[in-house]
Design a protein around this motif. Structure first.
Motif, PDB file in Angstrom:
ATOM      1  N   GLU A   1      94.146  60.936  37.131  1.00 30.07           N
ATOM      2  CA  GLU A   1      94.782  60.663  35.844  1.00 30.07           C
ATOM      3  C   GLU A   1      95.373  59.261  35.821  1.00 30.07           C
ATOM      4  O   GLU A   1      96.086  58.869  36.742  1.00 30.07           O
ATOM      5  N   GLY A   2      95.056  58.485  34.790  1.00 29.28           N
ATOM      6  CA  GLY A   2      95.670  57.170  34.600  1.00 29.28           C
ATOM      7  C   GLY A   2      94.944  56.058  35.331  1.00 29.28           C
ATOM      8  O   GLY A   2      94.274  56.273  36.339  1.00 29.28           O
ATOM      9  N   ILE A   3      95.108  54.859  34.811  1.00 29.60           N
ATOM     10  CA  ILE A   3      94.380  53.704  35.342  1.00 29.60           C
ATOM     11  C   ILE A   3      94.794  53.357  36.768  1.00 29.60           C
ATOM     12  O   ILE A   3      93.941  53.074  37.616  1.00 29.60           O
ATOM     13  N   ASP A   4      96.087  53.377  37.089  1.00 25.44           N
ATOM     14  CA  ASP A   4      96.520  53.007  38.439  1.00 25.44           C
ATOM     15  C   ASP A   4      95.933  53.945  39.492  1.00 25.44           C
ATOM     16  O   ASP A   4      95.396  53.490  40.504  1.00 25.44           O
ATOM     17  N   LYS A   5      96.022  55.244  39.261  1.00 25.92           N
ATOM     18  CA  LYS A   5      95.476  56.211  40.227  1.00 25.92           C
ATOM     19  C   LYS A   5      93.965  56.080  40.333  1.00 25.92           C
ATOM     20  O   LYS A   5      93.392  56.211  41.421  1.00 25.92           O
ATOM     21  N   GLN A   6      93.293  55.807  39.218  1.00 26.94           N
ATOM     22  CA  GLN A   6      91.835  55.646  39.263  1.00 26.94           C
ATOM     23  C   GLN A   6      91.452  54.396  40.062  1.00 26.94           C
ATOM     24  O   GLN A   6      90.513  54.437  40.858  1.00 26.94           O
TER      25      GLN A   6
ATOM     26  N   LYS B   1      80.381  40.798  47.480  1.00 26.72           N
ATOM     27  CA  LYS B   1      80.277  40.803  46.012  1.00 26.72           C
ATOM     28  C   LYS B   1      80.754  42.139  45.480  1.00 26.72           C
ATOM     29  O   LYS B   1      80.385  43.186  45.989  1.00 26.72           O
ATOM     30  N   LEU B   2      81.601  42.077  44.465  1.00 23.34           N
ATOM     31  CA  LEU B   2      82.047  43.267  43.743  1.00 23.34           C
ATOM     32  C   LEU B   2      81.680  43.099  42.279  1.00 23.34           C
ATOM     33  O   LEU B   2      81.753  41.993  41.747  1.00 23.34           O
ATOM     34  N   THR B   3      81.334  44.200  41.650  1.00 27.76           N
ATOM     35  CA  THR B   3      81.199  44.227  40.197  1.00 27.76           C
ATOM     36  C   THR B   3      82.124  45.324  39.702  1.00 27.76           C
ATOM     37  O   THR B   3      82.028  46.472  40.145  1.00 27.76           O
ATOM     38  N   ILE B   4      83.021  44.945  38.806  1.00 33.22           N
ATOM     39  CA  ILE B   4      84.013  45.873  38.263  1.00 33.22           C
ATOM     40  C   ILE B   4      83.682  46.114  36.805  1.00 33.22           C
ATOM     41  O   ILE B   4      83.443  45.170  36.042  1.00 33.22           O
ATOM     42  N   PHE B   5      83.669  47.386  36.432  1.00 28.38           N
ATOM     43  CA  PHE B   5      83.418  47.773  35.048  1.00 28.38           C
ATOM     44  C   PHE B   5      84.696  48.408  34.497  1.00 28.38           C
ATOM     45  O   PHE B   5      85.231  49.338  35.117  1.00 28.38           O
ATOM     46  N   LEU B   6      85.171  47.906  33.372  1.00 28.43           N
ATOM     47  CA  LEU B   6      86.392  48.417  32.748  1.00 28.43           C
ATOM     48  C   LEU B   6      86.124  48.801  31.302  1.00 28.43           C
ATOM     49  O   LEU B   6      85.476  48.052  30.573  1.00 28.43           O
TER      50      LEU B   6
ATOM     51  N   VAL C   1      83.211  43.348  34.032  1.00 24.94           N
ATOM     52  CA  VAL C   1      82.455  43.563  32.804  1.00 24.94           C
ATOM     53  C   VAL C   1      83.179  44.609  31.958  1.00 24.94           C
ATOM     54  O   VAL C   1      83.535  45.684  32.469  1.00 24.94           O
ATOM     55  N   GLY C   2      83.366  44.305  30.687  1.00 29.18           N
ATOM     56  CA  GLY C   2      83.901  45.289  29.761  1.00 29.18           C
ATOM     57  C   GLY C   2      82.769  46.167  29.252  1.00 29.18           C
ATOM     58  O   GLY C   2      81.720  45.656  28.863  1.00 29.18           O
ATOM     59  N   VAL C   3      82.979  47.479  29.288  1.00 26.79           N
ATOM     60  CA  VAL C   3      81.946  48.423  28.863  1.00 26.79           C
ATOM     61  C   VAL C   3      82.519  49.404  27.845  1.00 26.79           C
ATOM     62  O   VAL C   3      83.727  49.616  27.783  1.00 26.79           O
ATOM     63  N   ALA C   4      81.645  50.009  27.068  1.00 25.21           N
ATOM     64  CA  ALA C   4      82.078  50.971  26.048  1.00 25.21           C
ATOM     65  C   ALA C   4      82.502  52.297  26.669  1.00 25.21           C
ATOM     66  O   ALA C   4      83.443  52.929  26.192  1.00 25.21           O
TER      67      ALA C   4
ATOM     68  N   GLU D   1      85.096  51.475  37.147  1.00 20.02           N
ATOM     69  CA  GLU D   1      84.066  51.721  38.148  1.00 20.02           C
ATOM     70  C   GLU D   1      83.856  50.423  38.913  1.00 20.02           C
ATOM     71  O   GLU D   1      83.909  49.341  38.316  1.00 20.02           O
ATOM     72  N   VAL D   2      83.629  50.529  40.218  1.00 14.14           N
ATOM     73  CA  VAL D   2      83.402  49.333  41.035  1.00 14.14           C
ATOM     74  C   VAL D   2      82.215  49.600  41.952  1.00 14.14           C
ATOM     75  O   VAL D   2      82.129  50.656  42.584  1.00 14.14           O
ATOM     76  N   GLU D   3      81.288  48.626  42.012  1.00 16.08           N
ATOM     77  CA  GLU D   3      80.201  48.661  42.986  1.00 16.08           C
ATOM     78  C   GLU D   3      80.377  47.470  43.913  1.00 16.08           C
ATOM     79  O   GLU D   3      81.061  46.494  43.560  1.00 16.08           O
ATOM     80  N   ALA D   4      79.780  47.541  45.093  1.00 14.88           N
ATOM     81  CA  ALA D   4      79.986  46.478  46.073  1.00 14.88           C
ATOM     82  C   ALA D   4      78.717  46.206  46.857  1.00 14.88           C
ATOM     83  O   ALA D   4      77.865  47.073  47.023  1.00 14.88           O
ATOM     84  N   VAL D   5      78.638  44.972  47.362  1.00 12.64           N
ATOM     85  CA  VAL D   5      77.607  44.579  48.309  1.00 12.64           C
ATOM     86  C   VAL D   5      78.341  44.090  49.550  1.00 12.64           C
ATOM     87  O   VAL D   5      79.229  43.238  49.458  1.00 12.64           O
ATOM     88  N   LEU D   6      77.973  44.660  50.699  1.00 18.32           N
ATOM     89  CA  LEU D   6      78.593  44.291  51.973  1.00 18.32           C
ATOM     90  C   LEU D   6      77.588  43.557  52.844  1.00 18.32           C
ATOM     91  O   LEU D   6      76.401  43.882  52.801  1.00 18.32           O
TER      92      LEU D   6
END
Length: 172
Positions: free
Chosen positions: A91-96, A120-125, A152-155, A164-169
């Motif tokens: 619940e909530g943005i901080d916990k997510q 590299k990180l890609t963050i979707f908000l 990236v702002g998403v609908a 959501e966050v994806e990563a490349v290590l």
């Protein structure tokens, strides 16, 4: 240049690392990668894929793997704020945000790496107004030098997640 090579000997080993030693005289010195399947081309390196699964992260909720090791990198699928034990969204943005980074950390550790290996990180908000909170919380999970990043702002996101966050290590 008699007796000397005009270019270094280069190979791509199983881990996708490019190695070169122009002074090597013996084949085993020129190809220091372990195993019988030394790879000599980038295509060979990319063809070797290892699927990574982490018990401490949420199971995939679609037709994808949590992470894939290929070509010297580990590609982590996007994580949302799902609690791996209950598969319920925090619940909530901080916990997510915290849960997303904990989930990414679990997948990275299953690959034998850590978040400090992220390149590299890609963050979707769903709301770019949360961008400052992502920065503040991200600093608790990453140290300098920070990975490259895009936001990236998403609908919408799966399960009505806010982030959501994806990563490349970089694999070691």
């Amino acid at each position: 240049m008699t007796g000397q090579r005009a270019f270094p000997i280069v190979a791509t080993c199983r881990r996708g690392l490019r190695v070169a030693d122009p002074r090597a005289e013996r084949k085993q010195d020129r190809w220091p990668c372990q195993g019988p399947d030394n790879l000599k081309t980038r295509e060979d390196a990319m063809a070797v894929r290892e699927i990574i699964a982490a018990e401490a992260a949420p199971k995939a909720i679609g037709t994808y793997s949590q992470a894939v090791r290929a070509g010297g990198f580990v590609f982590l699928s996007g994580q949302i704020g799902l609690d791996p034990a209950t598969m319920a969204l925090e619940e909530g943005i901080d916990k997510q945000i915290h849960r997303v980074f904990l989930n990414l950390k679990a997948v990275a550790e299953a690959a034998g790496l850590g978040l400090d290996d992220a390149v590299k990180l890609t963050i979707f908000l769903t709301d770019l107004g949360h961008f400052p909170r992502v920065n503040e919380i991200m600093a608790q999970y990453f140290r300098e030098p920070y990975p490259a990043r895009a936001t990236v702002g998403v609908a919408a996101l799966p399960r009505q997640a806010l982030v959501e966050v994806e990563a490349v290590l970089a694999a070691r």
